[in-house]
Write a protein that holds these residues in place. Structure first.
Motif, short mmCIF file in Angstrom:
data_model
loop_
_atom_site.label_atom_id
_atom_site.label_comp_id
_atom_site.label_asym_id
_atom_site.label_seq_id
_atom_site.Cartn_x
_atom_site.Cartn_y
_atom_site.Cartn_z
N GLY A 1 0.82 -1.21 0.00
CA GLY A 1 0.00 0.00 0.00
C GLY A 1 0.86 1.26 0.00
O GLY A 1 0.60 2.21 -0.76
N THR A 2 1.88 1.28 0.84
CA THR A 2 2.77 2.44 0.89
C THR A 2 3.59 2.55 -0.40
O THR A 2 3.87 3.66 -0.88
CB THR A 2 3.70 2.35 2.12
OG1 THR A 2 2.87 2.26 3.27
CG2 THR A 2 4.60 3.57 2.25
N ALA A 3 3.96 1.42 -0.95
CA ALA A 3 4.71 1.44 -2.22
C ALA A 3 3.86 2.11 -3.31
O ALA A 3 4.36 2.92 -4.09
CB ALA A 3 5.10 0.02 -2.64
N ILE A 4 2.56 1.80 -3.32
CA ILE A 4 1.66 2.41 -4.32
C ILE A 4 1.61 3.93 -4.12
O ILE A 4 1.76 4.71 -5.05
CB ILE A 4 0.23 1.80 -4.21
CG1 ILE A 4 0.25 0.31 -4.60
CG2 ILE A 4 -0.78 2.58 -5.06
CD1 ILE A 4 -1.01 -0.45 -4.19
N ASP A 5 1.45 4.33 -2.87
CA ASP A 5 1.36 5.76 -2.55
C ASP A 5 2.65 6.49 -2.92
O ASP A 5 2.61 7.53 -3.59
CB ASP A 5 1.06 5.90 -1.05
CG ASP A 5 1.04 7.35 -0.61
OD1 ASP A 5 0.27 8.13 -1.19
OD2 ASP A 5 1.80 7.71 0.31
N LEU A 6 3.80 5.95 -2.52
CA LEU A 6 5.08 6.61 -2.83
C LEU A 6 5.28 6.70 -4.34
O LEU A 6 5.71 7.73 -4.86
CB LEU A 6 6.26 5.82 -2.22
CG LEU A 6 6.37 5.77 -0.69
CD1 LEU A 6 7.51 4.84 -0.27
CD2 LEU A 6 6.60 7.17 -0.12
N VAL B 1 7.36 -0.30 -12.91
CA VAL B 1 7.68 -0.56 -11.50
C VAL B 1 6.78 -1.69 -11.03
O VAL B 1 5.57 -1.68 -11.28
CB VAL B 1 7.51 0.72 -10.63
CG1 VAL B 1 7.56 0.38 -9.14
CG2 VAL B 1 8.61 1.73 -10.97
N LEU B 2 7.40 -2.69 -10.41
CA LEU B 2 6.68 -3.86 -9.92
C LEU B 2 6.50 -3.71 -8.41
O LEU B 2 7.43 -3.34 -7.70
CB LEU B 2 7.49 -5.12 -10.24
CG LEU B 2 6.98 -6.49 -9.78
CD1 LEU B 2 7.52 -7.57 -10.72
CD2 LEU B 2 7.36 -6.84 -8.35
N ILE B 3 5.27 -4.00 -7.97
CA ILE B 3 4.99 -3.94 -6.53
C ILE B 3 4.59 -5.33 -6.04
O ILE B 3 3.87 -6.06 -6.73
CB ILE B 3 3.89 -2.88 -6.28
CG1 ILE B 3 4.55 -1.50 -6.31
CG2 ILE B 3 3.16 -3.12 -4.96
CD1 ILE B 3 3.63 -0.36 -6.12
N ASN B 4 5.11 -5.68 -4.89
CA ASN B 4 4.75 -6.97 -4.29
C ASN B 4 4.92 -6.82 -2.78
O ASN B 4 5.30 -5.75 -2.30
CB ASN B 4 5.63 -8.09 -4.88
CG ASN B 4 4.98 -9.46 -4.78
OD1 ASN B 4 4.16 -9.70 -3.88
ND2 ASN B 4 5.33 -10.35 -5.69
N GLY B 5 4.67 -7.88 -2.05
CA GLY B 5 4.79 -7.78 -0.60
C GLY B 5 4.60 -9.12 0.07
O GLY B 5 4.47 -10.15 -0.60
#
Ligand SMILES: Cc1ncc(COP(=O)(O)O)c(C=O)c1O
Length: 383
Positions: free
Chosen positions: A98-103, A226-230
């Motif tokens: 979630g923070t990665a998306i926001d940043l 940019v790839l987001i995962n967690g």
């Protein structure tokens, strides 16, 4: 209200907030509305967290995260996703995806930019866009296409102002998976139109009878992706708050700068636990996936049998049944909540094309799922 910034004031009202509040006022309700694993974080990951606390991992870390964790993430991305990134400069560890998306969105978007998203789709993209005064352009992902994003539908929505395309596969709330051939075509469209792409792959490990394919693995996409995962979904670690973004070095660098002034870094203890998750035995992930798969098949079969048409989702832990024959999303959501004592989420929480649908999460025990569906069956018989 006079103190509130226009960008926040003008954000669309959240259906989710409203329904969660109403649902919380009802007693003895079975919740199929939650988007987090009901299963617990595997023991060896918890042990790593405890050890980290005892060995004083209680300080700030680099704003990009511990380097050994970034190296483990880079190895994972290379081995599993065929996506090569430099752990020193092309990965940031964040407080959850979630923070990665926001940043990411704050690092790249200007007011007036257009962003293309799947609709129904994950609401965070829509709200963060609104906070930034950008314009969200929804692409209808249709039931007849198993809710998968079709390249031709996407192409129609591109204008001069389109800057960013957000892809989420496997997807929340529909469980759809975009096939590799379509992702390749979508990559061509992104290149032809000079678009930036955010690929949110948080449900990567929860995929059934399919192989996950990352659009970031296409070499020409590297600079524009940019790839987001967690760790929240794959390792049942929602409360630890750890995720990451990887890709374009300039963007990651700017995300790191914003994070210095906001979160500073992801929690040190959680980062040590995340490292244990990546380096440890992966059987726990497979066991959880199998458990969800069992529930998925049961839920879809029962829903279709009791007269609620439901597409078989290919990933995540949600089904997205079509309830339009019984009323609007909110009417049926209310009916199930009040009469069947089952809380779900109205499809409209995920965009305008979610009308006529509900999201059912199967991140709940088989026993509760069975009971919830029995109650719904009774209610439907009497409609
Ligand atoms: C598609 C999607 N992306 C990101 C997130 C956020 O996950 P995290 O817990 O890592 O912040 C969620 C959580 O529900 C999600 O569904």
């Amino acid at each position: 209200m006079k103190w509130i910034a226009d960008s926040i004031k003008n954000a669309p009202p959240s259906v989710l907030e409203k329904v969660l509040k109403i649902a919380s006022e009802h007693k003895d309700v079975i919740s199929l509305s939650i988007g987090e694993p009901d299963l617990d974080t595997p023991g060896h990951i918890i042990e790593a967290g405890i050890k980290a606390l005892k060995t004083k991992y209680t300080h700030y870390t680099s704003n990009l995260g511990f380097l050994d964790l970034r190296k483990a993430i880079a190895e994972k991305l290379d081995k599993e996703n065929n996506f090569k990134v430099d752990p020193e400069n092309e990965i940031i560890v964040t407080c959850g995806a979630g923070t990665a998306i926001d940043l990411f969105m704050r690092a790249v978007l200007n007011p007036g930019d257009e962003i293309i998203v799947q609709d129904p789709g994950y609401f965070n993209y829509i709200y963060v866009s609104a906070f930034l005064n950008t314009k969200v352009v929804p692409v209808h992902v249709k039931e007849e296409n198993n809710f998968s994003l079709k390249p031709e539908d996407l192409e129609e929505k591109i204008t001069e102002k389109t800057k960013l395309l957000i892809i989420n596969s496997p997807a929340n709330p529909t469980g759809s998976v975009i096939p590799e051939k379509d992702l390749r075509r979508i990559a061509d469209i992104a290149i032809e139109n000079d678009l930036l792409v955010l690929t949110d792959e948080i449900y990567e490990k929860l995929i059934y009878n399919e192989k996950h394919f990352s659009i970031a693995s296409i070499p020409e996409m590297k600079e524009r992706c940019v790839l987001i995962n967690g760790f929240s979904k794959a390792y049942a670690m929602t409360g630890w708050r750890v995720g990451y973004a990887a890709g374009n070095r300039e963007i990651i660098n700017k995300m790191g700068i914003i994070s210095v002034y906001t979160t500073i870094c992801a929690p040190a203890v959680s980062q040590r636990a995340a490292l244990a998750a990546l380096r440890g035995d992966q059987r726990c992930v497979e066991e959880m996936r199998r458990e969800y798969d069992k529930r998925r098949r049961y839920m879809v079969k029962r829903l279709n049998e009791i007269g609620v048409p439901t597409v078989m989702p290919k990933g995540a832990f949600y089904t997205f049944p079509n309830v339009s024959q019984y009323g609007s999303s909110e009417e049926v959501w209310k009916l199930f909540l009040e009469k069947a004592k089952v809380s779900t989420t109205p499809g409209t929480a995920f965009g305008r094309y979610g009308e006529g649908y509900l999201r059912f999460s199967y991140a709940n025990s088989m026993e509760n799922i069975e009971k919830a569906l029995n109650n719904i069956e009774e209610v439907i018989k009497n409609v």
